[in-house]
Design a protein around this motif. Structure first.
Motif, PDB file in Angstrom:
ATOM      1  N   ILE A  58       0.830  -1.196   0.000  1.00 51.81           N
ATOM      2  CA  ILE A  58       0.000   0.000   0.000  1.00 51.81           C
ATOM      3  C   ILE A  58       0.868   1.252   0.000  1.00 51.81           C
ATOM      4  N   ASP A  59       0.547   2.178  -0.884  1.00 53.19           N
ATOM      5  CA  ASP A  59       1.262   3.448  -0.933  1.00 53.19           C
ATOM      6  C   ASP A  59       0.252   4.551  -1.216  1.00 53.19           C
ATOM      7  N   LEU A  60      -0.179   5.219  -0.158  1.00 50.17           N
ATOM      8  CA  LEU A  60      -1.255   6.195  -0.320  1.00 50.17           C
ATOM      9  C   LEU A  60      -0.802   7.432  -1.080  1.00 50.17           C
TER      10      LEU A  60
ATOM     11  N   PHE B  22       1.177   3.668  11.370  1.00 45.65           N
ATOM     12  CA  PHE B  22       0.756   3.010  10.137  1.00 45.65           C
ATOM     13  C   PHE B  22       0.627   3.996   8.994  1.00 45.65           C
ATOM     14  N   CYS B  23       0.341   5.278   9.305  1.00 45.90           N
ATOM     15  CA  CYS B  23       0.326   6.294   8.249  1.00 45.90           C
ATOM     16  C   CYS B  23       1.692   6.375   7.593  1.00 45.90           C
ATOM     17  N   PHE B  24       2.741   6.301   8.408  1.00 51.54           N
ATOM     18  CA  PHE B  24       4.085   6.335   7.838  1.00 51.54           C
ATOM     19  C   PHE B  24       4.338   5.083   7.011  1.00 51.54           C
ATOM     20  N   LEU B  25       3.881   3.933   7.511  1.00 50.98           N
ATOM     21  CA  LEU B  25       4.114   2.683   6.792  1.00 50.98           C
ATOM     22  C   LEU B  25       3.444   2.711   5.425  1.00 50.98           C
ATOM     23  N   PHE B  26       2.220   3.254   5.365  1.00 58.59           N
ATOM     24  CA  PHE B  26       1.485   3.296   4.108  1.00 58.59           C
ATOM     25  C   PHE B  26       1.862   4.509   3.273  1.00 58.59           C
ATOM     26  N   ASN B  27       2.872   5.281   3.719  1.00 57.74           N
ATOM     27  CA  ASN B  27       3.322   6.446   2.967  1.00 57.74           C
ATOM     28  C   ASN B  27       2.177   7.429   2.732  1.00 57.74           C
ATOM     29  N   SER B  28       1.456   7.720   3.790  1.00 57.19           N
ATOM     30  CA  SER B  28       0.316   8.617   3.686  1.00 57.19           C
ATOM     31  C   SER B  28       0.793  10.059   3.541  1.00 57.19           C
ATOM     32  N   PRO B  29       0.073  10.889   2.789  1.00 55.20           N
ATOM     33  CA  PRO B  29       0.473  12.293   2.661  1.00 55.20           C
ATOM     34  C   PRO B  29       0.517  12.973   4.031  1.00 55.20           C
ATOM     35  N   ARG B  30       1.554  13.813   4.237  1.00 53.73           N
ATOM     36  CA  ARG B  30       1.830  14.403   5.545  1.00 53.73           C
ATOM     37  C   ARG B  30       0.643  15.135   6.134  1.00 53.73           C
TER      38      ARG B  30
END
Lengths: 238, 153
Positions: A58-60, B22-30
């Motif tokens: 997953i890469d949001l 988990f936001c960091f793991l999923f590369n969520s926008p800052r």
């Protein structure tokens, strides 16, 4: 987008909008987690394109920028070459620094332990385990089964070792809770939920493919953890 | 288990930081990390209140994910990003990872009754999460014209 874990209907919708914005007739799109098939008509001639994809995790950020790009593409008359340059930019853009990502994601794994009723020492051990998984297996370039198998083995090994070392100092800790935290980073919760969601909305092929993917990841993790646990029980560490 | 103030604050704190991780793991926008984590934390607290009141295991995760779905739809409309960016990290506390782990553990111990029990429980929690989010999304699709005019005023 598909490789980054977007929903099936969103991909179909995006492609549909992008094709329709360029005076192309009758696009028909079929999306499954392992590929995309597109048929379209130009000047009465039908063309078909098949694109295979592989899931990467997953890469949001990619989903977000691809969405913004598709909006831009439909609203502005840019050429295909410019569009390709933009897409390349989206593909290779890690947002955070590698160490920060590992550090913060490991926090995610660690904080799961007190949520399930563990102690602070167990949380710290789970943090170590999560960090070890991310440092060793997260960037591995093999197929998902082997990757998750090794991930499960690493999680169980670090959990068992931490608890064993702590018990030498007379500190009690539960192995189960220490292993669950790091495992949350690997467990295929999202493919499972996305698959069920696809099944409910009628995308039977995509849904069953996702659920099968989740099942195999789960089996891989179970094998990895199971082997280590069994070994440590036989060795008498536990 | 005791349900005092410390317990609730602790749960809020832990779930918030778990979701941030988990936001960091999923590369969520800052910029979305804070709102996503607050959504997930609130939903997790709601589900904990429900499970403290009643013993069923499906209702808490269903209501929590329904809440996440509705808040995520509103946030997605306001910030003009796909809904997925808000739902994916927020549902992480609900994902039945511990159930799957215990199922595997009981299989190793050859205790198949307990293994099946945990497995079926996990599957139903996963289904309730999916249904909760689906229901919220469809509800917001039906209400969308109305909610847009509401925001305009």
């Amino acid at each position: 987008m598909l490789a980054a874990g977007a929903e099936t209907y969103r991909i179909e919708d995006t492609i549909n909008r992008m094709i329709r914005s360029r005076d192309v007739d009758g696009p028909e799109i079929f999306v499954i987690p392992t590929g995309i098939i597109i048929t379209y008509r130009v000047d009465g001639q039908e063309y078909t394109k098949l694109q295979r994809t592989k899931t990467k995790g997953i890469d949001l950020e990619i989903i977000k920028s691809a969405n913004e790009f598709s909006r831009y593409f439909t609203a502005h008359p840019i050429t295909l070459e410019e569009a390709l340059v933009e897409l390349k930019k989206i593909e290779g853009a890690p947002q955070f620094n590698k160490y920060l990502t590992a550090f913060a994601s490991a926090v995610g794994g660690g904080f799961f332990v007190p949520m399930l009723g563990g102690t602070m020492i167990e949380m710290f051990m789970a943090y170590i385990g999560s960090w070890t998984i991310l440092a060793t297996t997260a960037r591995l370039q093999t197929n998902p089964f082997i990757k998750n198998f090794l991930g499960g083995m690493v999680a169980a090994t670090s959990g068992v070792l931490c608890v064993w070392i702590a018990s030498l100092f007379g500190v009690d800790a539960s192995v189960n809770k220490v292993i669950i935290g790091p495992l949350m980073l690997l467990v295929p919760g999202l493919p499972l939920i996305a698959g069920i969601r696809d099944l409910i909305s009628g995308e039977l092929v995509a849904g069953s493919a996702r659920i099968t993917e989740a099942m195999f990841i789960f089996i891989a993790i179970a094998f990895g953890v199971g082997i280590v646990l069994q070994a440590s029980i036989l060795r008498g560490i536990l | 288990m005791t349900y005092d103030v410390q317990y609730w604050f602790g749960q809020a704190f832990y779930s918030f930081f778990a979701i941030v991780g988990f936001c960091f793991l999923f590369n969520s926008p800052r910029r979305l990390i804070l709102s996503t984590s607050l959504t997930g934390m609130t939903a997790w607290l709601i589900s904990l209140v429900l499970s403290a009141l009643e013993a069923s295991f499906i209702l808490p995760s269903f209501v929590g994910c329904f809440f996440i779905g509705i808040v995520a739809e509103i946030l997605a409309q306001k910030k003009k990003h796909p809904v997925l960016l808000f739902t994916v990290p927020a549902i992480v506390p609900f994902v039945p990872g511990y159930g799957i782990y215990y199922m595997m553990l009981h299989i190793i111990e050859k205790n198949f009754d307990k293994a099946i029990r945990h497995g079926v429980e996990s599957i139903f929690i996963a289904i309730s999460i999916a249904v909760g989010i689906m229901l919220a999304t469809s509800l917001m699709r039906i209400l969308q014209p109305k909610s847009r005019s509401l925001f305009r005023r």
